[in-house]
Design a protein around this motif. Structure first.
Motif, short mmCIF file in Angstrom:
data_model
loop_
_atom_site.label_atom_id
_atom_site.label_comp_id
_atom_site.label_asym_id
_atom_site.label_seq_id
_atom_site.Cartn_x
_atom_site.Cartn_y
_atom_site.Cartn_z
N TRP A 1 0.21 3.32 -8.18
CA TRP A 1 -0.98 3.00 -7.38
C TRP A 1 -1.95 2.11 -8.13
CZ3 TRP A 1 -0.79 3.42 -2.46
CH2 TRP A 1 0.06 4.36 -1.87
N GLN B 1 -0.56 -1.44 -7.87
CA GLN B 1 -0.74 -2.01 -6.54
C GLN B 1 -2.20 -2.38 -6.29
OE1 GLN B 1 1.88 0.06 -3.42
NE2 GLN B 1 1.94 1.46 -5.16
N ALA B 2 -3.12 -1.56 -6.78
CA ALA B 2 -4.55 -1.87 -6.63
C ALA B 2 -4.90 -3.15 -7.37
CB ALA B 2 -5.39 -0.71 -7.14
N VAL C 1 0.84 -1.18 0.00
CA VAL C 1 0.00 0.00 0.00
C VAL C 1 0.87 1.23 0.00
CG1 VAL C 1 -1.75 1.23 1.26
CG2 VAL C 1 -1.61 -1.23 1.37
N TYR D 1 -7.37 0.49 -3.93
CA TYR D 1 -6.39 -0.38 -3.27
C TYR D 1 -6.92 -0.80 -1.89
CZ TYR D 1 -1.61 -1.83 -1.92
OH TYR D 1 -0.50 -2.53 -1.53
#
Length: 604
Positions: free
Chosen positions: A347, A350-351, A119, A292
């Motif tokens: 991001w 990662q999500a 995260v 996320y």
């Protein structure tokens, strides 16, 4: 001499003997009835009365039973006339075998590939003016996709276990093991700092569940990720209600954009539905961070509301990927060739990884990941900087700072052994935790860069087949961050809403300290604390808040990023130690818990 008459004497003796002779029962009855017919003055009548008295008892003994028998006979005869014979038939139900329609067994699906998720929050460049082809703002009040409570999170046991460094769950026992000291782990001071931060986030949470700051979606997503990293869910004793409200806010913030006539508005790429998230301002970093958090929350709780909201936002992230494999502000493709913003795209990746590991599978996800890796290797890679903000043509431009973003994304997606990753680690070898611009040349958000660097070095240095140089690199960094962050946390003593002393009481009624971190830049989603004089001036309309000087500023983003750094020890398993790209074997490792339920443990 007198003559004796013998016949007379015999007759008299016979009479006397007859008096003592037993006459028998029936003879006495005859004599009694005969005497009762004589005059009352005669001896025969009196003798008959005496005999009658003698016969009363035997007569009662005979007559009374006879009378009772007669009465019973009469009663039985009368009641017998009313009897009816009832015939009861018992019918056996004939059951016909119901033929069940044969159901075709679905083919086995291939489990998702294993990769670690992290995260993080990007802030280097959040200037919306860099986005071209900005879509027009909707003219109607946005309509929520699903306004539903996330209460089910309190009761649903997740079949997917988000594991930490050694494959165990995120709980107090695991935290105790990995904060007990040691060169490569945390200690009591790091854990105490984390608790101060989590309590501060709880204290400043808004009534609607969001976190304060310029981008509520990003701030709330970061806070949720921080709580989840610590093993806190809606069922937790101290932080449960805080997590619950924050998740409700994120779930209910997802909506479809429509115009004033109720017609769906097209997204920046001309597609519908146009999914947005309330509170995600500017370039929509908050949209990615909120997604996320929803994905990771679903992985830890299996709440269907979190999944439904995440599926909608993930669909837009995947469809908004550029043709070259990256992402840009507002998920707008902008041009045919990029420009592929690695800070924003980090991001998104990662999500997607969090979704994959939690069991959410969106069409096009696998192809999306392959394109993203290709973009990192061919467009964002730089020998000088590790990875750069926007694509370069010679792979040797750019400045430091964002090298950790590309490095971590490749590690999480299963490409941690690639030469580009090792080069980025070399670029970051002299970086140390800081709130200033000391080691990240050209960078503005030092804490943001430190956050990525911490995870990259941990992933590389703590995997089972780590290179000695990478293990040494991690230990050096960890020694610095363990000493740096607990000392730099700032005590929160004045309530930013009231100006009065801020007091936090835990679930046991005990007063506890609170704290936050603050980076020396402008990308921190600040909470400002003002003096009583300024508060009064604003209330009297003599000043605006912009004209006031805060006596203290608090960084929501900085606090979450630093707290997540200090939870890296038990938050995610080093992906390379489990060959993150090959999660199938891990998915098939089914185990039964004590309740008999089958659970799938996935290292993430």
């Amino acid at each position: 001499m007198d003559t004796i008459d013998e016949d007379q004497i015999k007759e008299q003796l016979a009479e006397e003997m007859a008096k003592y002779e037993d006459e028998g029962y029936f003879k006495r009855l005859v004599k009694m009835f005969a005497g009762l017919g004589k005059p009352r003055s005669t001896p025969e009548y009196k003798e008959a009365l005496t005999e009658l008295q003698r016969q009363i008892a035997p007569l009662c003994a005979i007559l009374l039973p006879t009378m009772l028998v007669g009465i019973l006979f009469v009663v039985t005869a009368i009641s017998g006339d009313g009897k009816r014979e009832l015939k009861v038939e018992i019918a056996e139900a004939q059951q016909e075998e119901e033929k069940l329609e044969e159901v075709e067994t679905p083919p086995d699906t291939e489990p998702p590939p294993d990769t670690d998720i992290d995260v993080q929050v990007d802030t280097p460049t959040m200037d919306p003016t860099e986005v071209s082809n900005e879509p027009p703002a909707p003219t109607a009040e946005p309509q929520s996709v699903k306004v539903a409570s996330v209460d089910a999170m309190l009761n649903i046991k997740s079949p997917v276990t988000m594991k930490s460094v050694m494959g165990t769950e995120r709980n107090a026992g695991v935290r105790g093991v990995y904060t007990a000291g040691g060169a490569q782990y945390g200690d009591a001071a790091t854990e105490a700092a984390v608790l101060k931060a989590l309590r501060w986030l709880k204290y400043v949470q808004n009534p609607d569940g969001s976190m304060p700051g310029s981008d509520p979606a990003a701030a709330t997503g970061l806070a949720v990720l921080s709580y989840l990293a610590h093993g806190e869910t809606p069922g937790s004793k101290e932080f449960g209600p805080t997590v619950q409200k924050a998740l409700d806010y994120l779930v209910n913030s997802v909506y479809i954009v429509k115009d004033k006539d109720g017609k769906e508005v097209k997204d920046p790429n001309g597609k519908t539905p146009y999914i947005k998230m309330r509170g995600a301002t500017g370039s929509e970093y908050g949209f990615l961070i909120g997604t996320y958090a929803l994905c990771e929350a679903y992985g830890m709780t299996k709440n269907p509301n979190a999944r439904e909201a995440a599926e909608k936002t993930l669909g837009r992230i995947i469809s908004g990927q550029t043709a070259t494999g990256g992402w840009n502000y507002n998920m707008a493709r902008v041009t045919k060739d990029g420009p592929d913003d690695i800070s924003f795209g980090g991001w998104a990746m990662q999500a997607i990884k969090a979704a994959k590991m939690s069991g959410i599978h969106i069409p096009g996800m696998e192809e999306c990941i392959k394109k993203a890796i290709k973009c990192l290797k061919t467009r964002n890679y730089s020998k000088k900087a590790g990875f750069v903000y926007r694509a370069t043509t010679n792979h040797n431009g750019g400045s430091g700072g964002l090298g950790g973003v590309g490095c971590l994304c490749m590690q999480l997606l299963g490409y941690g052994k690639e030469p580009e990753v090792q080069n980025a680690l070399t670029v970051m070898k002299d970086w140390l935790p800081t709130f200033d611009r000391k080691h990240m040349s050209g960078g503005e958000s030092s804490q943001y860069y430190s956050y990525y660097a911490s995870q990259c070095k941990y992933q590389a240095g703590m995997c089972k087949d780590a290179l000695p140089a990478n293990f040494t690199l991690w230990k050096k960094w960890n020694a610095e961050q363990k000493a740096f962050y607990p000392k730099k946390i700032i005590a929160y003593k004045v309530d930013h809403r009231t100006g009065k002393p801020a007091v936090y009481t835990d679930n046991k009624g005990k007063e506890q300290p609170m704290g936050f971190w603050l980076n020396n830049d402008v990308h921190s989603m600040r909470i400002n604390v003002y003096s009583d004089a300024d508060r009064k001036a604003v209330a009297d309309k003599k000043k605006t808040w912009e004209q006031c000087t805060p006596v203290q500023s608090c960084g929501v983003m900085d606090t979450c990023l630093a707290a997540l750094q200090l939870m890296v020890y038990y938050r995610y398993l080093p992906t390379t130690s489990l060959k993150a790209a090959e999660v199938e074997a891990d998915v098939e490792a089914l185990s039964k818990d004590k309740s008999g339920e089958v659970s799938v443990s996935i290292d993430i």
